[in-house]
Design a protein around this motif. Structure first.
Motif, PDB file in Angstrom:
ATOM      1  N   ARG A   1       0.551  -5.222   3.811  1.00 18.01           N
ATOM      2  CA  ARG A   1      -0.741  -5.902   3.774  1.00 18.01           C
ATOM      3  C   ARG A   1      -0.745  -7.077   2.792  1.00 18.01           C
ATOM      4  N   LYS A   2       0.414  -7.459   2.313  1.00 20.06           N
ATOM      5  CA  LYS A   2       0.472  -8.612   1.415  1.00 20.06           C
ATOM      6  C   LYS A   2       0.142  -9.887   2.190  1.00 20.06           C
ATOM      7  N   PRO A   3      -0.609 -10.789   1.578  1.00 19.83           N
ATOM      8  CA  PRO A   3      -0.954 -12.032   2.279  1.00 19.83           C
ATOM      9  C   PRO A   3       0.178 -13.037   2.327  1.00 19.83           C
ATOM     10  N   SER A   4       1.230 -12.818   1.521  1.00 20.82           N
ATOM     11  CA  SER A   4       2.350 -13.754   1.497  1.00 20.82           C
ATOM     12  C   SER A   4       3.647 -12.997   1.296  1.00 20.82           C
ATOM     13  N   CYS A   5       4.702 -13.459   1.964  1.00 22.11           N
ATOM     14  CA  CYS A   5       6.033 -12.867   1.778  1.00 22.11           C
ATOM     15  C   CYS A   5       6.824 -13.600   0.694  1.00 22.11           C
ATOM     16  N   VAL A   6       6.265 -14.685   0.158  1.00 19.47           N
ATOM     17  CA  VAL A   6       7.016 -15.508  -0.797  1.00 19.47           C
ATOM     18  C   VAL A   6       6.258 -15.759  -2.099  1.00 19.47           C
ATOM     19  N   TYR A   7       5.126 -15.116  -2.287  1.00 21.90           N
ATOM     20  CA  TYR A   7       4.370 -15.282  -3.536  1.00 21.90           C
ATOM     21  C   TYR A   7       3.961 -13.909  -4.061  1.00 21.90           C
ATOM     22  N   PRO A   8       4.080 -13.684  -5.389  1.00 26.57           N
ATOM     23  CA  PRO A   8       4.487 -14.608  -6.456  1.00 26.57           C
ATOM     24  C   PRO A   8       5.981 -14.884  -6.498  1.00 26.57           C
ATOM     25  N   GLY A   9       6.759 -14.142  -5.732  1.00 32.94           N
ATOM     26  CA  GLY A   9       8.175 -14.391  -5.561  1.00 32.94           C
ATOM     27  C   GLY A   9       8.553 -13.962  -4.166  1.00 32.94           C
ATOM     28  N   ILE A  10       9.753 -14.295  -3.750  1.00 34.02           N
ATOM     29  CA  ILE A  10      10.197 -13.914  -2.415  1.00 34.02           C
ATOM     30  C   ILE A  10      10.377 -12.405  -2.343  1.00 34.02           C
ATOM     31  N   CYS A  11       9.741 -11.793  -1.369  1.00 35.80           N
ATOM     32  CA  CYS A  11       9.782 -10.335  -1.215  1.00 35.80           C
ATOM     33  C   CYS A  11      11.222  -9.874  -0.999  1.00 35.80           C
ATOM     34  N   GLN A  12      11.564  -8.766  -1.632  1.00 26.57           N
ATOM     35  CA  GLN A  12      12.915  -8.224  -1.501  1.00 26.57           C
ATOM     36  C   GLN A  12      13.213  -7.774  -0.073  1.00 26.57           C
TER      37      GLN A  12
ATOM     38  N   TYR B   1       0.858  -1.182   0.000  1.00 26.01           N
ATOM     39  CA  TYR B   1       0.000   0.000   0.000  1.00 26.01           C
ATOM     40  C   TYR B   1       0.898   1.238   0.000  1.00 26.01           C
ATOM     41  N   GLU B   2       1.777   1.335  -1.006  1.00 28.36           N
ATOM     42  CA  GLU B   2       2.833   2.339  -0.984  1.00 28.36           C
ATOM     43  C   GLU B   2       2.333   3.749  -0.674  1.00 28.36           C
TER      44      GLU B   2
END
Length: 680
Positions: free
Chosen positions: A448-459, A20-21
């Protein structure tokens, strides 16, 4: 009551790198994730030794010198005083705070007189009954994904099935009320936690009300509720009325009206998805009004919309209260609990557990046998897999114990009677998220992302496994330990970021076989599962085989796959079957997808919509429903079983895939059934 329309849209919540930048700075400066005090801050100095076991009878209470219990826990599991069992954690934690806790375990629900006697066996609690179905949802515990009754129950002496009722929380709460009118009833555990909102119930095929209303409970505790239950007990003990306690995180309760000082954000329609209002009202005084129970019951799009908001408002660093109308009342859900610190995790797992089943039991309890020689090192999961309920219950922020605490528990196990020197597991919801976290507390509180690894691993995610490697090495150095196995599921997309971890795991902690869960091979279903592509799995396999060979060990992976998951077409399952055959994998145990309460994939199953995206986009999701489709998908996972060949041939012909029927290795099934073997 002020109704505010926000200016920040949800559409970007699941996009890579998005937090939510546009609202990030305000989220950071107005974070709700204030550092709480220690979980044990209010624990008084111990004046009496801990009970050998928490009492399950009036006689046991009298031996302890008690006249009344402060809290009585009613559970669908047998009472095992071990930190892998919820009733033991809650009971021992409250004991450390000076409260007297009794246990009613698996009351005999099928006999009315015996059941009534069980609920009065300890007398009335001074503060409340705490009701839980146990370590599993009672419906998941009792029925398979194909609606068949299970014959066993791992949490029952002798593994016998049928010792807990369907929808156990409802029956237990009702029996508590019948036993003592006016008693406070607090419900919790996984069954209550995942049914806290209006939810789709797979077994009835209907949308049910929040379990709070059906149980007629005074309060619901969701998630890992240590902070909530400790605060609740102290406040009740100080004389506060249950109805006046409305500001504890991780709690849900009923209200007749929304307080005047609360700024409500209207999210009752699919298009009212702007949840970041320009307002000076602090977030702890904001509440998001979801579509009412009656609306989500009758409109699948509104159900998916409510589910989407629930999952986006899940970070304890920025979540607001949620409100959902139920008839003439409101369900009020406070923000999730603040995760435990390492010091508090250490304290919880080093309480005065007997580490054994209650001595009244004469038969083995399978779940205890499986975990008695295991150690929990962490909680939570930031994977966000849509079919899994771990994130909804435990949260996505990892809570880890200190290395010293884990070693102390290993030493206690080593010195326990009957221990044979082998640790069966050292993990948690996953094997390899220990001490992994966002690189910034501020970013973590804002995301607020539901995953830290999808669609890729968060930077922003730290993937360094060095703390876990060091823990493994320190554990292996404990005198008296012969072997430490890792049985928790390895998150392979994280593991490949740390080849040294895979080397450590493969060289010392695999007992010949390692379970792994790619779940599928095709992009369609994987995108609805929020699982990585099969390429990550292939990289893990290569490293696993490389380091197994270096260690001079013959070791194998056991992959798990899900059939009939939302988003899966018949062609997807055919491609998975071909992949299995190409890799010479023959699965013995396979299962169809089971829609667990509150999971995102369950929303897809029920609505045919994708709540991972804004509902205004109206993306339809293919859902394999009905016995025919689900049987076919399951059969494709067992392509090698001759009993499935007739079904698969008919299906392949109907799909225009006759090219996969024949005698060669490129074919999936043969054209003819084998002749039955003659009996001699």
């Amino acid at each position: 009551m002020e109704i505010e329309q926000g200016v920040q849209c949800l559409d970007r919540a699941n996009e890579p790198g998005s937090c939510y930048e546009e609202g990030l700075s305000s989220l950071i400066t107005d974070s709700l994730l204030d550092e709480p005090g220690s979980l044990f801050a209010k624990a008084p100095p111990r004046t009496e030794p801990p009970a050998p076991f928490l009492p399950m009878s009036m006689e046991a209470m009298h031996r302890l010198g008690w006249k009344q219990c402060d809290v009585i826990i009613v559970t669908g599991d047998a009472y095992v005083d071990h930190p892998s069992f919820g009733m033991a954690i809650v009971g021992r934690l409250l004991e450390a705070h000076g409260f007297r806790v009794g246990i009613i375990a698996q009351p005999p629900w099928q006999d009315a007189d015996a059941c009534a006697a069980a609920f009065t066996a300890l007398g009335p609690p001074r503060l409340f009954f705490g009701v839980t179905a146990g370590n599993m949802d009672s419906m998941v515990n009792r029925y398979t994904s194909d609606h068949k009754v299970r014959n066993d129950d791992a949490y029952t002496p002798g593994g016998k099935g049928g010792m807990r009722p369907d929808r156990a929380v409802l029956m237990y709460a009702n029996r508590c009320r019948q036993a003592y009118k006016g008693v406070n009833i607090v419900i919790g555990g996984i069954e209550a936690s995942l049914r806290r909102l209006a939810h789709f119930d797979y077994w009835s095929g209907k949308v049910r009300r929040s379990i709070l209303f059906d149980a007629k409970a005074d309060m619901l505790l969701f998630g890992n509720a240590e902070r909530a239950i400790v605060e609740l007990c102290h406040r009740l003990d100080a004389g506060e009325a249950m109805r006046d306690i409305t500001n504890i995180r991780g709690t849900a309760f009923a209200r007749k009206v929304i307080p005047e000082d609360v700024a409500t954000i209207d999210a009752t329609t699919v298009h009212s998805t702007q949840l970041m209002p320009k307002t000076k009202t602090p977030r702890h005084q904001q509440a998001i009004v979801l579509p009412a129970f009656e609306a989500v019951r009758d409109d699948k799009s509104l159900y998916a919309h409510a589910s989407r908001i629930l999952h986006i408002e899940a970070n304890p660093g920025n979540a607001r209260a949620l409100v959902q109308g139920h008839d003439q009342r409101y369900l009020w859900i406070n923000p999730p609990p603040i995760p435990l610190s390492s010091a508090d995790m250490d304290g919880v797992y080093e309480l005065a557990y007997a580490r054994a089943p209650h001595p009244d039991y004469t038969e083995d309890i399978p779940a205890y046998t499986m975990i008695k020689d295991s150690v929990t090192i962490m909680r939570g999961c930031f994977g966000g897999c849509t079919f899994c309920s771990i994130t909804e219950h435990e949260g996505r922020i990892i809570q880890s114990r200190s290395q010293k605490s884990v070693i102390r528990e290993l030493e206690v196990m080593r010195d326990s009677p009957g221990f044979k020197g082998v640790v069966s597991d050292m993990g948690g919801p996953t094997a390899n998220m220990y001490r992994l976290a966002c690189k910034s507390k501020q970013i973590e509180a804002a995301c607020r992302k539901p995953s830290c690894v999808y669609p890729g691993i968060c930077q922003n995610l730290k993937t360094d496994h060095s703390a876990l490697i060091d823990l493994y090495r320190s554990a292996r150095a404990v005198p008296g330990l012969k072997k430490i196995f890792i049985a928790s599921g390895v998150r392979y997309d994280l593991a490949v970021q740390s080849p040294q971890y895979i080397k450590e795991l493969v060289s010392h902690h695999v007992g010949g076989y390692l379970k792994i869960a790619p779940e599928h091979t095709e992009p369609g279903p994987l995108s609805k599962m929020m699982k990585p592509g099969i390429g990550s799995y292939d990289r893990f396999v290569a490293l696993f085989e490389k380091y197994s060979k270096r260690a001079g060990k013959d070791q194998y992976l056991i992959p798990y796959f899900i059939a009939a998951h939302p988003g899966t077409t018949d062609e997807d399952m055919v491609q998975l079957a071909l992949w299995l055959k190409h890799n010479d994998l023959r699965l013995d145990q396979v299962q169809n997808y089971l829609p667990a309460p509150m999971a995102t994939a369950t929303t897809m199953y029920h609505t045919g919509k994708n709540p991972l995206k804004s509902l205004s986009r109206d993306e339809d999701v293919v859902v394999p429903k009905g016995k025919k489709a689900r049987t076919l998908h399951k059969a494709l996972l067992r392509y090698h079983d001759p009993e499935n060949w007739s079904l698969l041939r008919d299906a392949l012909r109907a799909m225009g895939r006759d090219d996969l029927i024949g005698p060669s290795t490129k074919h999936l099934v043969p054209a003819r059934q084998p002749r039955p073997k003659k009996r001699r």
